[in-house]
Design an enzyme around this catalytic site. Sequence first.
Site, PDB file in Angstrom:
ATOM      1  N   ASN A   1      12.862 -12.129 -46.319  1.00  0.00           N
ATOM      2  CA  ASN A   1      13.459 -11.796 -45.016  1.00  0.00           C
ATOM      3  C   ASN A   1      12.666 -12.408 -43.861  1.00  0.00           C
ATOM      4  OD1 ASN A   1      11.190 -10.216 -44.803  1.00  0.00           O
ATOM      5  ND2 ASN A   1      12.242  -8.326 -44.260  1.00  0.00           N
TER       6      ASN A   1
ATOM      7  N   TYR B   1       1.303   1.537 -47.504  1.00  0.00           N
ATOM      8  CA  TYR B   1       1.104   0.407 -48.412  1.00  0.00           C
ATOM      9  C   TYR B   1       0.581   0.893 -49.754  1.00  0.00           C
ATOM     10  CZ  TYR B   1      -0.635  -4.219 -49.933  1.00  0.00           C
ATOM     11  OH  TYR B   1      -0.879  -5.378 -50.618  1.00  0.00           O
TER      12      TYR B   1
HETATM   13  P1  NAD Z   1       2.568 -12.326 -47.066  1.00  0.00           P
HETATM   14  O1  NAD Z   1       2.751 -11.332 -45.974  1.00  0.00           O
HETATM   15  O2  NAD Z   1       2.211 -13.719 -46.689  1.00  0.00           O
HETATM   16  O3  NAD Z   1       3.883 -12.415 -47.980  1.00  0.00           O
HETATM   17  C1  NAD Z   1       4.793 -11.366 -48.145  1.00  0.00           C
HETATM   18  C2  NAD Z   1       6.195 -11.962 -48.093  1.00  0.00           C
HETATM   19  O4  NAD Z   1       7.147 -10.910 -48.293  1.00  0.00           O
HETATM   20  C3  NAD Z   1       6.517 -12.593 -46.748  1.00  0.00           C
HETATM   21  O5  NAD Z   1       7.112 -13.849 -46.924  1.00  0.00           O
HETATM   22  C4  NAD Z   1       7.481 -11.604 -46.110  1.00  0.00           C
HETATM   23  O6  NAD Z   1       8.360 -12.196 -45.165  1.00  0.00           O
HETATM   24  C5  NAD Z   1       8.184 -11.044 -47.330  1.00  0.00           C
HETATM   25  N1  NAD Z   1       8.771  -9.725 -47.105  1.00  0.00           N
HETATM   26  C6  NAD Z   1       8.172  -8.631 -46.557  1.00  0.00           C
HETATM   27  N2  NAD Z   1       9.036  -7.601 -46.530  1.00  0.00           N
HETATM   28  C7  NAD Z   1      10.200  -8.047 -47.093  1.00  0.00           C
HETATM   29  C8  NAD Z   1      11.476  -7.460 -47.324  1.00  0.00           C
HETATM   30  N3  NAD Z   1      11.712  -6.188 -46.993  1.00  0.00           N
HETATM   31  N4  NAD Z   1      12.437  -8.229 -47.900  1.00  0.00           N
HETATM   32  C9  NAD Z   1      12.212  -9.514 -48.221  1.00  0.00           C
HETATM   33  N5  NAD Z   1      11.032 -10.131 -48.022  1.00  0.00           N
HETATM   34  C10 NAD Z   1      10.034  -9.401 -47.450  1.00  0.00           C
HETATM   35  O7  NAD Z   1       1.498 -11.716 -48.055  1.00  0.00           O
HETATM   36  P2  NAD Z   1       0.853 -12.296 -49.415  1.00  0.00           P
HETATM   37  O8  NAD Z   1      -0.606 -12.271 -49.250  1.00  0.00           O
HETATM   38  O9  NAD Z   1       1.518 -13.535 -49.810  1.00  0.00           O
HETATM   39  O10 NAD Z   1       1.230 -11.126 -50.432  1.00  0.00           O
HETATM   40  C11 NAD Z   1       2.236 -11.265 -51.414  1.00  0.00           C
HETATM   41  C12 NAD Z   1       2.249 -10.036 -52.310  1.00  0.00           C
HETATM   42  O11 NAD Z   1       0.981  -9.897 -52.950  1.00  0.00           O
HETATM   43  C13 NAD Z   1       2.518  -8.731 -51.555  1.00  0.00           C
HETATM   44  O12 NAD Z   1       3.339  -7.904 -52.350  1.00  0.00           O
HETATM   45  C14 NAD Z   1       1.144  -8.121 -51.434  1.00  0.00           C
HETATM   46  O13 NAD Z   1       1.187  -6.717 -51.360  1.00  0.00           O
HETATM   47  C15 NAD Z   1       0.460  -8.602 -52.706  1.00  0.00           C
HETATM   48  N6  NAD Z   1      -1.006  -8.637 -52.557  1.00  0.00           N
HETATM   49  C16 NAD Z   1      -1.611  -9.645 -51.854  1.00  0.00           C
HETATM   50  C17 NAD Z   1      -2.991  -9.634 -51.722  1.00  0.00           C
HETATM   51  C18 NAD Z   1      -3.740 -10.740 -51.004  1.00  0.00           C
HETATM   52  O14 NAD Z   1      -4.954 -10.656 -50.891  1.00  0.00           O
HETATM   53  N7  NAD Z   1      -3.102 -11.805 -50.542  1.00  0.00           N
HETATM   54  C19 NAD Z   1      -3.745  -8.589 -52.257  1.00  0.00           C
HETATM   55  C20 NAD Z   1      -3.091  -7.564 -52.927  1.00  0.00           C
HETATM   56  C21 NAD Z   1      -1.713  -7.613 -53.088  1.00  0.00           C
END
Ligand code: NAD
Length: 308
Positions: free
Chosen positions: A32, A143
């Site tokens: 989104n 979260y």
């Molecule tokens: P990010 O914010 O860059 O990516 C998240 C993506 O999800 C974004 O593109 C956003 O637009 C999309 N999104 C959010 N809500 C949405 C919805 N309701 N519908 C459709 N799309 C939606 O973050 P990231 O670092 O790439 O994280 C990706 C995943 O990995 C997440 O689930 C996050 O919780 C998990 N995670 C990441 C880390 C980290 O250190 N990067 C650590 C733990 C968990």
Amino acid sequence: MRILITGGAGFLGSHLCDKLLAQGHEVICLDNLFTGSKANIAHLADNPNFEFVRHDVIDPYKYEVDQIYNLACPASPPHYQFNPIKTTKTSVMGAINCLGLAKRVKARVFQASTSEVYGDPSVHPQPESYWGNVNPIGRRSCYDEGKRVAETLFFDYHRENKVDIRIVRIFNTYGPRMHPNDGRVVSNFIVQALKGIDLTIYGDGQQTRSFCYVDDLLEGFVRLMNQTETVGPVNIGNPGEFTMLELAEQVLKLTKSKSRIVHKPLPADDPKQRRPDITLAKKYLKWEPKVQLAEGLKKTITYFKTKV
Ligand code: NAD
Ligand code: UDP
């Protein structure tokens, strides 16, 4: 295979699109664009194996796919706290919708869970068997608890409906394509150092985190997804543990920045320590990280130099 990635336009998701396309798969990227961007996937627009769909995961969707990686959820504290009710909905309803699809089309489904399920951990380092120390009513709860319920839903669909699940618990990951205003510590420090403005350490800077470079993390994702020994949860992260003060000093050294370090108030419920126990990843996935912090920071700094 045809593979669906929710959150595919985000930091991790866009790198996962690249990796799976390079392996010859078809990728549907559903996002989104809340924290992700079209810029992260612009280079894939002409790839006939790539498709972008703008959609919110709290609403159901239907695709004939072989695998699903569920990454949709804002990951940085300022972003997931911006609209906390939406964050919980994204985790919980996003999990239900993606598990419903996986059940219908018999796809293997992967959940991007998090070290935040351990909360402010009293067991250190954190093994997967640790149940955590999470505040259910604080600023981080939308979260942490959202991700915990998502894990519960994955296991209940697995036990009740035989859905083929995989769960990874991701520890702090960094690299190119983090958003410059993302608010997470690595991007904040690098952007501040490159701009020559103060590096903002929250609290005394003695809290620790373990930072994994994005390429290492994604190798762990794909190994977990494509084996049948375990459904998880499996910790994926780099066990190298650093205080925020040490991280700030490394960033200053590598950027040769003259920025100063300043201290700001510590956010509520900020975990004091975090380090993955990766015994299970080593055992089942033969996985361990290869990129040390200084090397990964250099690559990330090179990327941010083109952005700030
Ligand atoms: P990010 O914010 O860059 O990516 C998240 C993506 O999800 C974004 O593109 C956003 O637009 C999309 N999104 C959010 N809500 C949405 C919805 N309701 N519908 C459709 N799309 C939606 O973050 P990231 O670092 O790439 O994280 C990706 C995943 O990995 C997440 O689930 C996050 O919780 C998990 N995670 C990441 C880390 C980290 O250190 N990067 C650590 C733990 C968990
Ligand atoms: N942090 C900091 N300065 C910043 C951003 C974050 O000192 O500009 C601290 C934050 O308080 C936390 C650690 O760095 O202790 C990691 O924060 P981040 O938001 O990257 O991830 P998380 O807290 O979710 O692990």
